[in-house]
Design a protein around this motif. Structure first.
Motif, PDB file in Angstrom:
ATOM      1  N   PRO B  10     -63.347  10.222  -0.498  1.00 20.35           N
ATOM      2  CA  PRO B  10     -63.911  11.141   0.500  1.00 20.35           C
ATOM      3  C   PRO B  10     -64.743  12.283  -0.081  1.00 20.35           C
ATOM      4  CG  PRO B  10     -61.529  11.491   0.268  1.00 20.35           C
ATOM      5  CD  PRO B  10     -61.872  10.272  -0.536  1.00 20.35           C
ATOM      6  N   GLU B  11     -64.691  12.483  -1.412  1.00 20.74           N
ATOM      7  CA  GLU B  11     -65.464  13.577  -2.025  1.00 20.74           C
ATOM      8  C   GLU B  11     -66.589  12.950  -2.877  1.00 20.74           C
ATOM      9  OE1 GLU B  11     -65.826  17.043  -2.098  1.00 20.74           O
ATOM     10  OE2 GLU B  11     -67.460  16.303  -3.354  1.00 20.74           O
ATOM     11  N   LYS B  13     -68.543  14.172  -5.013  1.00 19.07           N
ATOM     12  CA  LYS B  13     -68.629  14.660  -6.399  1.00 19.07           C
ATOM     13  C   LYS B  13     -67.340  14.396  -7.187  1.00 19.07           C
ATOM     14  CE  LYS B  13     -69.674  18.986  -5.161  1.00 19.07           C
ATOM     15  NZ  LYS B  13     -69.769  18.988  -3.683  1.00 19.07           N
ATOM     16  N   SER B  14     -66.498  13.520  -6.694  1.00 14.56           N
ATOM     17  CA  SER B  14     -65.197  13.278  -7.326  1.00 14.56           C
ATOM     18  C   SER B  14     -65.326  12.657  -8.717  1.00 14.56           C
ATOM     19  CB  SER B  14     -64.367  12.334  -6.457  1.00 14.56           C
ATOM     20  OG  SER B  14     -64.957  11.043  -6.462  1.00 14.56           O
ATOM     21  N   PHE B  15     -64.261  12.748  -9.493  1.00 17.57           N
ATOM     22  CA  PHE B  15     -64.214  12.053 -10.776  1.00 17.57           C
ATOM     23  C   PHE B  15     -64.225  10.534 -10.573  1.00 17.57           C
ATOM     24  CE2 PHE B  15     -61.847  10.253 -14.425  1.00 17.57           C
ATOM     25  CZ  PHE B  15     -62.770  10.570 -15.407  1.00 17.57           C
ATOM     26  N   PHE B 101     -54.022   6.450  -2.998  1.00 13.01           N
ATOM     27  CA  PHE B 101     -53.425   7.175  -1.872  1.00 13.01           C
ATOM     28  C   PHE B 101     -52.134   6.443  -1.531  1.00 13.01           C
ATOM     29  CE2 PHE B 101     -57.376   9.057   0.598  1.00 13.01           C
ATOM     30  CZ  PHE B 101     -57.759   9.749  -0.533  1.00 13.01           C
ATOM     31  N   TRP B 102     -51.006   7.073  -1.664  1.00  9.82           N
ATOM     32  CA  TRP B 102     -49.737   6.427  -1.319  1.00  9.82           C
ATOM     33  C   TRP B 102     -49.552   5.126  -2.090  1.00  9.82           C
ATOM     34  CZ3 TRP B 102     -46.359   9.553   0.546  1.00  9.82           C
ATOM     35  CH2 TRP B 102     -46.807  10.666   1.228  1.00  9.82           C
ATOM     36  N   PHE B 103     -49.794   5.202  -3.402  1.00  2.83           N
ATOM     37  CA  PHE B 103     -49.566   4.084  -4.312  1.00  2.83           C
ATOM     38  C   PHE B 103     -50.361   2.837  -3.927  1.00  2.83           C
ATOM     39  CE2 PHE B 103     -45.903   6.890  -4.695  1.00  2.83           C
ATOM     40  CZ  PHE B 103     -45.859   7.060  -6.067  1.00  2.83           C
ATOM     41  N   SER B 104     -51.459   3.031  -3.190  1.00  6.26           N
ATOM     42  CA  SER B 104     -52.296   1.891  -2.811  1.00  6.26           C
ATOM     43  C   SER B 104     -53.699   2.392  -2.471  1.00  6.26           C
ATOM     44  CB  SER B 104     -51.648   1.132  -1.651  1.00  6.26           C
ATOM     45  OG  SER B 104     -51.414   1.991  -0.556  1.00  6.26           O
ATOM     46  N   ALA B 105     -54.507   1.566  -1.868  1.00  8.31           N
ATOM     47  CA  ALA B 105     -55.891   1.920  -1.580  1.00  8.31           C
ATOM     48  C   ALA B 105     -55.990   2.835  -0.364  1.00  8.31           C
ATOM     49  CB  ALA B 105     -56.703   0.653  -1.331  1.00  8.31           C
ATOM     50  N   PRO B 106     -56.976   3.738  -0.334  1.00 12.86           N
ATOM     51  CA  PRO B 106     -57.239   4.484   0.904  1.00 12.86           C
ATOM     52  C   PRO B 106     -57.535   3.504   2.051  1.00 12.86           C
ATOM     53  CG  PRO B 106     -58.577   5.336  -0.926  1.00 12.86           C
ATOM     54  CD  PRO B 106     -57.940   4.074  -1.405  1.00 12.86           C
ATOM     55  N   HIS B 150     -46.370   8.903 -17.996  1.00 13.13           N
ATOM     56  CA  HIS B 150     -44.942   8.666 -18.249  1.00 13.13           C
ATOM     57  C   HIS B 150     -44.132   8.501 -16.972  1.00 13.13           C
ATOM     58  CE1 HIS B 150     -44.525  13.127 -17.725  1.00 13.13           C
ATOM     59  NE2 HIS B 150     -43.382  12.764 -17.199  1.00 13.13           N
ATOM     60  N   ARG B 197     -61.359  14.456 -19.061  1.00 13.39           N
ATOM     61  CA  ARG B 197     -62.099  13.573 -18.151  1.00 13.39           C
ATOM     62  C   ARG B 197     -63.179  12.803 -18.908  1.00 13.39           C
ATOM     63  NH1 ARG B 197     -62.760  16.201 -12.115  1.00 13.39           N
ATOM     64  NH2 ARG B 197     -60.560  16.581 -11.785  1.00 13.39           N
TER      65      ARG B 197
END
Lengths: 234, 234
Positions: B10-11, B13-15, B101-106, B150, B197
């Motif tokens: 959703p961003e 400019k995200s990494f 997102f929640w251990f899975s895809a958005p 970890h 990064r």
């Protein structure tokens, strides 16, 4: 008990909808209060985005979970999210009722999870798993699927269904603190007789009538880990 | 090689977007052709529904996978689905590039999977796993997440990340026949330095430059099961 059923199926006359109706009838007959969020009927927006916040802590760069946390405090969460969140907080039992799409939830329901389980209320910091924000509540996953029962389990072609559902059962529901009950599964639904479907409805009814006897599934507890979340010696 | 990158964040400019750009640059520098489906930028519709078919085999009752199968033949699939499907069939390598997102895809990406991996082309009948409709192609999952390394693995608080990603790696990508490569994971992204990064970007570049050396993950093969999909004696 107060019960929220979140239902997501693109066909209003589906067997999955019949399971939803069975749950409403059975639980209400037992004196429970039931609310249903029928996501397709509501035309639910499943897309987490910047539009979910009427004001932003950082309008230049969206960190979704961070804006959720601040949005809770500043009351800037979108009204559709706040409404679902209020239902969720009201409920003692959450039922997610859906057809398996790609061994997981349809995007419509995934987007309910993405948007409604807001950071700052449902989890945050060290509040997850048994310390999660929704601890004390129960959750049940009720699913329909096309596969047959023998295709799932140890050594079966798809492995255990619980392993496929791990991001939902453990990574989502247990993560936010729910006592997660064993899923209710209706197998091979598109191909079975009306009689076989009725048997699933009956067995669902019986399951729901004795839900308080169910033992929750076992998941990690934070006390098993140190401050940095490394496992402690057993 | 022809490469399709499906990106969902959703961003802008995200990494995660920087990883997408790194992949485009690295792969193009090697002479590969690259297409990008940026789902948020495209305003992709993630909701599988009756609207996905301009005509229906059964207008009274929606069985989504069945209408997909018929929609392929009668060319009644929605144009946005057909366009993505054509990119998918064009590609030798699919990269799914997303934040966990929640251990899975958005939901945005889950809805690309729900709608684009159509029955009748990508799978159907006995065409799945090594016999899947997309066999011969490779797939790579590239993810960013908030957790530290970890926190994942045997005995770690969340267990192995590959177990959390099982519905995507095995239940989706391997199911339709892809050779699935080990995921590329950038850990703890919201909290790390620019330097850290950059190290992830460099290591991603190196991974992509030697992708042809990667051995795919191991999944079931249909030859291990009988006609009814019961396991054969080993």
């Amino acid at each position: 008990m107060k019960v929220l059923i979140v239902h997501a199926h693109p066909e209003p006359k589906s067997f999955t909808a019949a399971l939803r109706d069975q749950a409403v009838a059975t639980l209400e007959a037992q004196g429970h209060e039931v609310q249903v969020s029928d996501l397709y009927a509501m035309n639910w927006n499943p897309v987490a985005s910047a539009d979910d916040f009427s004001s932003r802590e950082n309008p230049e760069y969206l960190v979704y979970a961070l804006e959720q946390r601040l949005g809770v405090k500043s009351q800037s969460l979108a009204p559709d999210i706040r409404q679902e969140l209020d239902k969720l907080l009201w409920a003692d039992l959450l039922i997610l009722n859906f057809p398996i799409f790609w061994f997981s939830a349809p995007a419509m329901l995934k987007g309910w999870i993405d948007r409604v389980l807001v950071s700052g209320i449902c989890y945050g910091g060290k509040r997850f798993y048994d310390q999660g924000g929704l601890s004390g509540k129960k959750a049940l996953v009720t699913v329909t699927l096309g596969g047959r029962e023998h295709m799932f389990g140890d050594g079966a072609i798809h492995g255990p269904l619980e392993d496929m559902l791990r991001p939902i059962l453990r990574g989502t529901l247990a993560y936010v603190g729910f006592d997660v009950l064993e899923p209710f599964v209706a197998w091979h639904v598109p191909y079975i007789s009306d009689e076989a479907r009725k048997e699933f409805l009956t067995s669902y009814q019986q399951r729901l009538e004795h839900l308080s006897d169910d033992q929750p599934m076992q998941f990690p507890r934070l006390a098993q880990f140190d401050e940095a979340l490394y496992p402690l010696p057993v």
